[in-house]
Design a protein around this motif. Sequence first.
Motif, mmCIF file in Angstrom:
data_model
loop_
_atom_site.group_PDB
_atom_site.id
_atom_site.type_symbol
_atom_site.label_atom_id
_atom_site.label_comp_id
_atom_site.label_asym_id
_atom_site.label_seq_id
_atom_site.Cartn_x
_atom_site.Cartn_y
_atom_site.Cartn_z
ATOM 1 N N ALA A 105 0.910 -1.293 -0.013
ATOM 2 C CA ALA A 105 0.101 0.002 -0.035
ATOM 3 C C ALA A 105 0.732 1.110 -0.092
ATOM 4 N N ALA A 106 1.790 1.197 0.865
ATOM 5 C CA ALA A 106 2.606 2.546 0.711
ATOM 6 C C ALA A 106 3.300 2.617 -0.580
ATOM 7 N N LEU A 107 3.927 1.658 -1.176
ATOM 8 C CA LEU A 107 4.702 1.778 -2.298
ATOM 9 C C LEU A 107 3.788 2.200 -3.424
ATOM 10 N N VAL A 108 2.501 1.853 -3.521
ATOM 11 C CA VAL A 108 1.416 2.340 -4.414
ATOM 12 C C VAL A 108 0.880 3.672 -4.228
ATOM 13 N N LEU A 109 0.664 3.944 -3.080
ATOM 14 C CA LEU A 109 0.327 5.464 -2.655
ATOM 15 C C LEU A 109 1.392 6.599 -3.051
#
Length: 346
Positions: free
Chosen positions: A161-165
């Motif tokens: 989630a952190a990488l996508v956001l």
Amino acid sequence: MGSPDETIAVRMDESVLDRARAGDDDAFELLVGPHRRELLVHCYRSLGSVQDAEDVLQEVMVAAWRALDRFDGRSLRAWLYRIATNRCLNHVRDASRRPRAAEIPAWAGVERADDPWWLEPFPDAWLEPASEGPEARYDDRESIGLSFVAGLQALPAQQRAALVLRDVLGFPAAEAAEILGSSVASVNSALVRARAGFRPGRTPDRIPLPRTPEAASLVDRFVHAFQQGDTAAVVDLLSDDVRLSMPPEPIQCDGTRAVVAYLRARGFWGPGLQVVPTAANGQPAFGYYLPDPASDRGRLHGLIVLTVSDRRVTTITRFGGVDIEARFVLPSSLPPSDDAGARRRE
């Protein structure tokens, strides 16, 4: 103070929001409609499955409708991404209970696949430019490529989630932290670990772009050789370390000899094969049709997606499944044809 146009837009949004909160379905659609497509892509990146992404998006819309009274009116897009991201995180945790993939067949040259067996292709017709922030590190096409999406599935949920956001959508750290209901320090820590562990595949989907004349010519030659069953021509167009995978079958073949032997043995090419070109995940693709012994027509057997790099086909991904026909608007069958070239839709 904003311009008169901005002031009018704000008033219109507030009016629409008030009507949506009062239970007006049309007003709610005016609010969320412009974000549906990018939210679907976001869910797909996070989950790797179109079916799962569509199911989660429906949950997101229901949750947003029910929570409108708690929306503070600041950034609708960020608020929707918060709901979608958390629904995806919940789904990933639930998906840990997925049944194990089937055992791989006893076949020379076949190995257990690196890619997640639940990976599905995403139709290019459903794509549209995303609203990327200034901190995005990946462009639209790269971040929807099959190897990229498959690589995301190997990351722990919070890191994914952190990488996508941050790196795909370009949300600033503070906004990403708010979406995740976390601290900036925690998001940055998850991002560092995600970047260190992210492996988007051996063969980047970005060079050359599938729509360049060079790549289009290569794909046309590959399809022609594929239809003819011309082993020498197919081999000449494959990279030495070409990989074949076949989700949901948990198998892969590596190297020209193993890939060609498997394709021939399974009857995926040769005279009688017909194709309908399309595109998936920003990559060239085609629905393929094999002769039906019970009729004179070719029946849809699946979708093949190609990764093209360094003037060679570097990855062949074959997808089966009943949803291929509907999602890619492919006919279920084709009349017999003597045309060895790709069949073009009118």
